[in-house]
Design a protein around this motif. Sequence first.
Motif, mmCIF file in Angstrom:
data_model
loop_
_atom_site.group_PDB
_atom_site.id
_atom_site.type_symbol
_atom_site.label_atom_id
_atom_site.label_comp_id
_atom_site.label_asym_id
_atom_site.label_seq_id
_atom_site.Cartn_x
_atom_site.Cartn_y
_atom_site.Cartn_z
ATOM 1 N N ARG A 116 0.843 -1.190 0.000
ATOM 2 C CA ARG A 116 0.000 0.000 0.000
ATOM 3 C C ARG A 116 0.884 1.249 0.000
ATOM 4 N NH1 ARG A 116 -2.224 0.691 4.599
ATOM 5 N NH2 ARG A 116 -0.983 -0.882 5.686
ATOM 6 N N TYR A 117 0.610 2.112 -0.957
ATOM 7 C CA TYR A 117 1.421 3.308 -1.190
ATOM 8 C C TYR A 117 0.500 4.504 -0.968
ATOM 9 C CZ TYR A 117 5.086 5.886 -3.813
ATOM 10 O OH TYR A 117 6.103 6.725 -4.219
ATOM 11 N N ARG A 118 0.352 4.890 0.304
ATOM 12 C CA ARG A 118 -0.630 5.893 0.662
ATOM 13 C C ARG A 118 -0.076 7.303 0.420
ATOM 14 N NH1 ARG A 118 0.035 2.811 5.042
ATOM 15 N NH2 ARG A 118 0.544 4.581 6.391
ATOM 16 N N HIS A 119 -0.790 8.076 -0.383
ATOM 17 C CA HIS A 119 -0.399 9.462 -0.641
ATOM 18 C C HIS A 119 -1.104 10.349 0.379
ATOM 19 C CE1 HIS A 119 0.907 7.577 -4.284
ATOM 20 N NE2 HIS A 119 1.314 8.706 -4.816
ATOM 21 N N GLU A 120 -0.369 10.818 1.371
ATOM 22 C CA GLU A 120 -0.953 11.598 2.452
ATOM 23 C C GLU A 120 -0.303 12.970 2.502
ATOM 24 O OE1 GLU A 120 -0.659 9.391 6.080
ATOM 25 O OE2 GLU A 120 -1.867 7.711 5.333
ATOM 26 N N GLY A 121 -1.103 13.992 2.210
ATOM 27 C CA GLY A 121 -0.603 15.360 2.244
ATOM 28 C C GLY A 121 -0.560 15.930 3.640
ATOM 29 N N LEU A 122 0.048 17.111 3.740
ATOM 30 C CA LEU A 122 0.207 17.766 5.031
ATOM 31 C C LEU A 122 -0.680 18.994 5.174
ATOM 32 C CD1 LEU A 122 4.108 17.518 5.268
ATOM 33 C CD2 LEU A 122 2.407 16.027 6.343
ATOM 34 N N ASP A 123 -1.441 19.340 4.123
ATOM 35 C CA ASP A 123 -2.364 20.464 4.158
ATOM 36 C C ASP A 123 -3.501 20.153 3.194
ATOM 37 O OD1 ASP A 123 -1.572 21.220 1.458
ATOM 38 O OD2 ASP A 123 0.210 22.110 2.351
ATOM 39 N N PRO A 124 -4.571 20.971 3.163
ATOM 40 C CA PRO A 124 -5.711 20.650 2.297
ATOM 41 C C PRO A 124 -5.352 20.487 0.824
ATOM 42 C CG PRO A 124 -6.360 22.284 3.916
ATOM 43 C CD PRO A 124 -4.879 22.106 4.070
ATOM 44 N N THR A 125 -4.398 21.293 0.318
ATOM 45 C CA THR A 125 -4.026 21.187 -1.095
ATOM 46 C C THR A 125 -3.306 19.878 -1.384
ATOM 47 O OG1 THR A 125 -3.875 23.594 -1.366
ATOM 48 C CG2 THR A 125 -2.670 22.240 -2.940
ATOM 49 N N SER A 126 -2.282 19.563 -0.609
ATOM 50 C CA SER A 126 -1.536 18.331 -0.871
ATOM 51 C C SER A 126 -2.357 17.091 -0.533
ATOM 52 C CB SER A 126 -0.208 18.331 -0.098
ATOM 53 O OG SER A 126 -0.417 18.455 1.294
ATOM 54 N N ARG A 127 -3.299 17.201 0.416
ATOM 55 C CA ARG A 127 -4.190 16.067 0.678
ATOM 56 C C ARG A 127 -5.078 15.797 -0.531
ATOM 57 N NH1 ARG A 127 -5.258 18.766 5.825
ATOM 58 N NH2 ARG A 127 -3.814 17.932 7.388
ATOM 59 N N ALA A 128 -5.558 16.852 -1.164
ATOM 60 C CA ALA A 128 -6.386 16.687 -2.356
ATOM 61 C C ALA A 128 -5.581 16.065 -3.490
ATOM 62 C CB ALA A 128 -6.947 18.042 -2.780
ATOM 63 N N ILE A 129 -4.349 16.510 -3.679
ATOM 64 C CA ILE A 129 -3.495 15.954 -4.729
ATOM 65 C C ILE A 129 -3.211 14.484 -4.448
ATOM 66 C CG2 ILE A 129 -1.149 16.044 -5.678
ATOM 67 C CD1 ILE A 129 -1.339 19.118 -5.395
ATOM 68 N N GLY A 130 -2.959 14.158 -3.193
ATOM 69 C CA GLY A 130 -2.716 12.767 -2.837
ATOM 70 C C GLY A 130 -3.925 11.891 -3.086
ATOM 71 N N ALA A 131 -5.111 12.398 -2.736
ATOM 72 C CA ALA A 131 -6.335 11.622 -2.955
ATOM 73 C C ALA A 131 -6.570 11.385 -4.437
ATOM 74 C CB ALA A 131 -7.528 12.356 -2.343
ATOM 75 N N ALA A 132 -6.272 12.382 -5.271
ATOM 76 C CA ALA A 132 -6.436 12.224 -6.718
ATOM 77 C C ALA A 132 -5.435 11.226 -7.289
ATOM 78 C CB ALA A 132 -6.291 13.575 -7.406
ATOM 79 N N MET A 133 -4.226 11.229 -6.760
ATOM 80 C CA MET A 133 -3.187 10.355 -7.301
ATOM 81 C C MET A 133 -3.466 8.882 -7.050
ATOM 82 S SD MET A 133 0.357 12.440 -6.596
ATOM 83 C CE MET A 133 1.375 11.263 -7.492
ATOM 84 N N VAL A 134 -4.118 8.570 -5.935
ATOM 85 C CA VAL A 134 -4.371 7.160 -5.639
ATOM 86 C C VAL A 134 -5.711 6.685 -6.180
ATOM 87 C CG1 VAL A 134 -2.935 7.195 -3.576
ATOM 88 C CG2 VAL A 134 -5.376 7.661 -3.364
ATOM 89 N N SER A 135 -6.452 7.577 -6.814
ATOM 90 C CA SER A 135 -7.738 7.198 -7.397
ATOM 91 C C SER A 135 -7.536 6.457 -8.711
ATOM 92 C CB SER A 135 -8.575 8.453 -7.652
ATOM 93 O OG SER A 135 -9.694 8.156 -8.463
ATOM 94 N N PRO A 136 -8.398 5.474 -9.018
ATOM 95 C CA PRO A 136 -8.344 4.837 -10.341
ATOM 96 C C PRO A 136 -8.557 5.834 -11.472
ATOM 97 C CG PRO A 136 -9.681 3.535 -8.838
ATOM 98 C CD PRO A 136 -9.393 4.825 -8.140
#
Length: 324
Positions: A116-136
């Motif tokens: 599991r390669y969890r993309h976890e940001g440190l602020d709202p912007t990077s969290r959103a980018i991380g969530a998009a990156m792990v999406s199909p």
Amino acid sequence: MSIAIPMLNESGYITDCLDSFKAQDYPLSRLDVMVIDGGSDDGCRLVVDAYARDNPWVRVVENPIGSASAAFNVGMDRAAGEVVCLFSSHGVADADYVSTSVAALHRSGAAGVGGRYRHEGLDPTSRAIGAAMVSPVGMASPHRFASEARDVDTISHPAYWRDMMREIGCFDESLDRNSDYEFNHRMRSAGHRLHFDPTIGSVYRPRPNLNALFRQFWFYGKWKARVAERHPSSVRPRHLVAPLAVLAAAATPFMLLARGPRRLAGLGWSAYALVIGYGVRRADAKAGGASIPTLAAAFPVMHAAWGAGFIKSVLERVFGGRSR
């Protein structure tokens, strides 16, 4: 167990990365963590030098070429352990990352494993980018969102048997990006398996803004095209979706000139909007405090950058020069 961590100006991330290995449930006396420095000048080299003085399981290794692929080769060549992990300096390992990686190698019989390669940001912007990156809908690589153990075409934060790595040969240092996928393709072509195991966990810190995300994916697309040229059989349908979408978008102004093509363009953009909406809705449920506008924008940014970088690289190779 050897851990190879390429580093180039990672002062904001490298301490957290090393601390995560210090907290492993695996004996530190059996760890060989190599920070492979490509010529950092932001102070992170001093940080790692001081860390290594207090922690003998950490050592600094020079990477005079500076690229990630060269760092992987240095790590493979200088590894002391029978197992070699390639780990990002932006990464944070779960406390059982090493032990579960070793167990998965033995259990699966594969040449390499990842989890599991969890993309976890440190602020709202990077969290959103991380969530998009792990999406199909985003990167669409199975090893980023799969939940069950399975063989895959590539792995993240991988652990390999060192002897099998050396059997395949070096990472291609002419590739600034995507050398890991190219290496994994050669490994699979040689008859070895790569295995995804969800019990292996680690975190990756995504880019802090959309501009940085665009640059990241531009280079992903550019170098994916170079790998596709050398290894056509490595191409998967998912690799062609973004370039085809960019070509379709470029054709839209011409399609608007006639009624039939105009309707087709409208249907295409409507379908794309639905896909983005689905991606936002699915990712938002797991994003935890992410910026919704950034999440919605991250999908087209990734698609456009990856597709355009891929197309530009193809045009450069076809026409033998720089394309605009």
